[in-house]
Design a protein around this motif. Sequence first.
Motif, PDB file in Angstrom:
ATOM      1  N   PRO A 192       0.534  -1.140  -0.054  1.00 33.07           N
ATOM      2  CA  PRO A 192       0.201  -0.223   0.036  1.00 33.07           C
ATOM      3  C   PRO A 192       0.917   1.551  -0.340  1.00 33.07           C
ATOM      4  O   PRO A 192       1.986   1.411   0.607  1.00 33.07           O
ATOM      5  CB  PRO A 192      -0.896  -0.341   1.686  1.00 33.07           C
ATOM      6  CG  PRO A 192      -0.857  -1.982   1.405  1.00 33.07           C
ATOM      7  CD  PRO A 192       0.376  -1.929   1.465  1.00 33.07           C
ATOM      8  N   PHE A 193       0.447   1.879  -0.778  1.00 35.23           N
ATOM      9  CA  PHE A 193       1.302   3.536  -0.552  1.00 35.23           C
ATOM     10  C   PHE A 193       1.097   4.816   0.314  1.00 35.23           C
ATOM     11  O   PHE A 193       1.988   5.381   0.423  1.00 35.23           O
ATOM     12  CB  PHE A 193       0.832   3.771  -2.341  1.00 35.23           C
ATOM     13  CG  PHE A 193       1.345   3.167  -3.705  1.00 35.23           C
ATOM     14  CD1 PHE A 193       3.034   3.366  -4.317  1.00 35.23           C
ATOM     15  CD2 PHE A 193       0.150   2.378  -4.329  1.00 35.23           C
ATOM     16  CE1 PHE A 193       3.054   2.226  -5.072  1.00 35.23           C
ATOM     17  CE2 PHE A 193       0.862   1.541  -4.996  1.00 35.23           C
ATOM     18  CZ  PHE A 193       1.792   1.300  -5.648  1.00 35.23           C
ATOM     19  N   ILE A 215       2.007   3.326  -9.189  1.00 32.68           N
ATOM     20  CA  ILE A 215       0.988   2.941  -9.822  1.00 32.68           C
ATOM     21  C   ILE A 215      -0.456   2.564  -8.954  1.00 32.68           C
ATOM     22  O   ILE A 215      -1.294   2.259  -8.935  1.00 32.68           O
ATOM     23  CB  ILE A 215       1.701   1.697 -10.201  1.00 32.68           C
ATOM     24  CG1 ILE A 215       2.015   0.541  -9.112  1.00 32.68           C
ATOM     25  CG2 ILE A 215       2.042   1.224 -11.716  1.00 32.68           C
ATOM     26  CD1 ILE A 215       1.350  -0.776  -9.249  1.00 32.68           C
ATOM     27  N   SER A 267      -2.895  -5.710  -4.494  1.00 33.72           N
ATOM     28  CA  SER A 267      -4.024  -4.657  -4.674  1.00 33.72           C
ATOM     29  C   SER A 267      -5.593  -5.632  -2.784  1.00 33.72           C
ATOM     30  O   SER A 267      -6.044  -4.439  -2.579  1.00 33.72           O
ATOM     31  CB  SER A 267      -5.291  -5.355  -5.977  1.00 33.72           C
ATOM     32  OG  SER A 267      -4.716  -4.756  -6.946  1.00 33.72           O
TER      33      SER A 267
HETATM   34  N1  LIG Z   1      -2.685   1.028 -10.224  1.00 33.05           N
HETATM   35  C1  LIG Z   1      -3.125  -0.344 -10.732  1.00 33.05           C
HETATM   36  O1  LIG Z   1      -3.686  -0.953 -11.265  1.00 33.05           O
HETATM   37  C2  LIG Z   1      -2.086  -1.495  -9.520  1.00 33.05           C
HETATM   38  C3  LIG Z   1      -2.016  -2.578 -10.698  1.00 33.05           C
HETATM   39  C4  LIG Z   1      -1.510  -3.583 -10.043  1.00 33.05           C
HETATM   40  C5  LIG Z   1      -1.138  -2.892  -8.260  1.00 33.05           C
HETATM   41  N2  LIG Z   1      -1.305  -1.726  -8.023  1.00 33.05           N
HETATM   42  C6  LIG Z   1      -1.142  -1.110  -7.011  1.00 33.05           C
HETATM   43  O2  LIG Z   1       0.363  -1.925  -6.535  1.00 33.05           O
HETATM   44  C7  LIG Z   1       1.014  -2.361  -5.361  1.00 33.05           C
HETATM   45  C8  LIG Z   1       1.598  -3.295  -4.910  1.00 33.05           C
HETATM   46  O3  LIG Z   1       0.821  -4.444  -5.561  1.00 33.05           O
HETATM   47  P1  LIG Z   1       1.321  -6.056  -5.959  1.00 33.05           P
HETATM   48  O4  LIG Z   1       0.453  -7.192  -6.714  1.00 33.05           O
HETATM   49  O5  LIG Z   1       2.665  -5.982  -6.685  1.00 33.05           O
HETATM   50  O6  LIG Z   1       1.854  -6.137  -4.335  1.00 33.05           O
HETATM   51  P2  LIG Z   1       3.177  -7.488  -3.774  1.00 33.05           P
HETATM   52  O7  LIG Z   1       2.690  -8.726  -5.231  1.00 33.05           O
HETATM   53  O8  LIG Z   1       2.795  -7.598  -2.354  1.00 33.05           O
HETATM   54  O9  LIG Z   1       4.372  -6.746  -3.397  1.00 33.05           O
HETATM   55  C9  LIG Z   1       4.411  -5.607  -2.972  1.00 33.05           C
HETATM   56  C10 LIG Z   1       5.980  -4.338  -3.138  1.00 33.05           C
HETATM   57  O10 LIG Z   1       6.023  -3.200  -2.097  1.00 33.05           O
HETATM   58  C11 LIG Z   1       6.945  -3.899  -1.163  1.00 33.05           C
HETATM   59  N3  LIG Z   1       6.426  -3.345  -0.019  1.00 33.05           N
HETATM   60  C12 LIG Z   1       5.550  -3.090   0.385  1.00 33.05           C
HETATM   61  N4  LIG Z   1       5.298  -2.284   1.802  1.00 33.05           N
HETATM   62  C13 LIG Z   1       6.365  -2.007   1.634  1.00 33.05           C
HETATM   63  C14 LIG Z   1       7.119  -0.863   2.712  1.00 33.05           C
HETATM   64  N5  LIG Z   1       6.961  -0.062   3.655  1.00 33.05           N
HETATM   65  N6  LIG Z   1       8.585  -0.352   2.391  1.00 33.05           N
HETATM   66  C15 LIG Z   1       9.040  -0.425   1.251  1.00 33.05           C
HETATM   67  N7  LIG Z   1       8.654  -1.860  -0.034  1.00 33.05           N
HETATM   68  C16 LIG Z   1       7.548  -2.060   0.671  1.00 33.05           C
HETATM   69  C17 LIG Z   1       6.826  -5.178  -1.261  1.00 33.05           C
HETATM   70  O11 LIG Z   1       8.368  -5.277  -0.571  1.00 33.05           O
HETATM   71  P3  LIG Z   1       8.948  -7.234  -0.020  1.00 33.05           P
HETATM   72  O12 LIG Z   1       9.122  -7.967  -1.136  1.00 33.05           O
HETATM   73  O13 LIG Z   1      10.302  -6.455   0.944  1.00 33.05           O
HETATM   74  O14 LIG Z   1       7.547  -7.465   1.016  1.00 33.05           O
HETATM   75  C18 LIG Z   1       7.036  -6.052  -2.162  1.00 33.05           C
HETATM   76  O15 LIG Z   1       8.531  -5.775  -3.327  1.00 33.05           O
HETATM   77  C19 LIG Z   1      -0.575  -2.821  -4.606  1.00 33.05           C
HETATM   78  O16 LIG Z   1      -1.377  -0.896  -4.200  1.00 33.05           O
HETATM   79  C20 LIG Z   1      -1.236  -2.065  -5.317  1.00 33.05           C
HETATM   80  O17 LIG Z   1      -3.230  -2.046  -5.106  1.00 33.05           O
HETATM   81  C21 LIG Z   1      -2.116  -0.710  -8.845  1.00 33.05           C
END
Ligand SMILES: NC(=O)c1ccc[n+]([C@@H]2O[C@H](COP(=O)([O-])OP(=O)(O)OC[C@H]3O[C@@H](n4cnc5c(N)ncnc54)[C@H](OP(=O)(O)O)[C@@H]3O)[C@@H](O)[C@H]2O)c1
Length: 325
Positions: free
Chosen positions: A74-75, A96, A162
Amino acid sequence: MKTLMIYGATGYTGRMAAEHAKAQGLNVVIAGRNAERLASLAVQLDVPYRVFTADANAAQALEGISVLLNFAGPFAKTAEALMQACIQAGVDYLDITAEINVYRLAERLGAQAIEAGVMLLPGVGWDVVPTDCLAMHVARRLQNPQSLRVALQVAGSMSRGSAMSVSEIIGAGLLARVDGQLVATPDAQPRHFDFGDGPALCAPLSFGDLVTGWHSTGIANIAMFVHISGDAFPEGDLSQLPDGPSTEQREVHRARAVGEVTGADGSVARSVIETVNGYSYTPMAAVEAARRVLAGERRAGFETPARVFGMGFAETIAGTTITDY
Ligand SMILES: NC(=O)c1ccc[n+]([C@@H]2O[C@H](COP(=O)([O-])OP(=O)(O)OC[C@H]3O[C@@H](n4cnc5c(N)ncnc54)[C@H](OP(=O)(O)O)[C@@H]3O)[C@@H](O)[C@H]2O)c1
């Protein structure tokens, strides 16, 4: 050659983007908080990596970087520190996010970003590239557009990230843009929208277009809706969910959104954008956005994808079509 940093590269979406950026021949550095995962991915992709947390010291890790593309959601937990670090280090910031409060944050930091000559461009994934371009497209079909409604259709399963971001989106409360102001609309009602195969009931929800649509179209009244036809919302510890949908699962579900504008004379224009699955679209759109910014398509301050790259940007991603009704 200018350098792109992909932060959160070890996640489901960040990893796809890092692979795509490398395949596109961009000069990429991957980054994040987990040294072990980054080291392993860096070997696989044959790219350098940097380990740092999204905190007040993050600017020190941005030496030599031109563009930071943030996938660490989460951003709500990473965007503010990384935007501030970018402003400090003179680096353009892209992410994103689908979380409305991150767009509001970027809007608030816009003046500081202008002073630093830095662009803050949240939402270069499926949220909000297709809908931002669609909003501009449909707004131009009427003489004097007064109100805009955008409805997203989300099919198939959600990624871990997400699912975790949904609580941020719901937590922001129900909002709409009314006469140019973002206001709470706790009593907003569901509405039907036609994505191309008959009316579908959509629930009100606050997405980034409430901010970007206002900047991109100048329309002062905006409401957002979503039609979820995918799997049930996952329960339990969301951080332990598996990665998002596989390539095969993504191919089953394309993504659509409706943009509907009402003019001063009561006339209505409606257009539908259809793309590949949002999880396939996001890494492609994000890397293409970063490539363009590296090449000089940029403007200091808070920006939206349609304003910086033009309303045709969404359709440059393969498999995207807009149909007018
Ligand atoms: N705009 C769109 O349409 C769209 C599409 C896809 C995803 N997203 C968004 O993108 C984000 C990621 O989704 P995902 O499915 O790829 O998630 P994910 O597989 O859980 O990956 C999250 C990534 O962020 C890192 N992270 C999480 N919290 C962090 C923090 N506090 N500090 C530093 N790094 C952190 C994680 O690092 P670690 O490996 O160290 O845990 C991992 O590399 C979500 O918010 C999602 O809603 C948006």
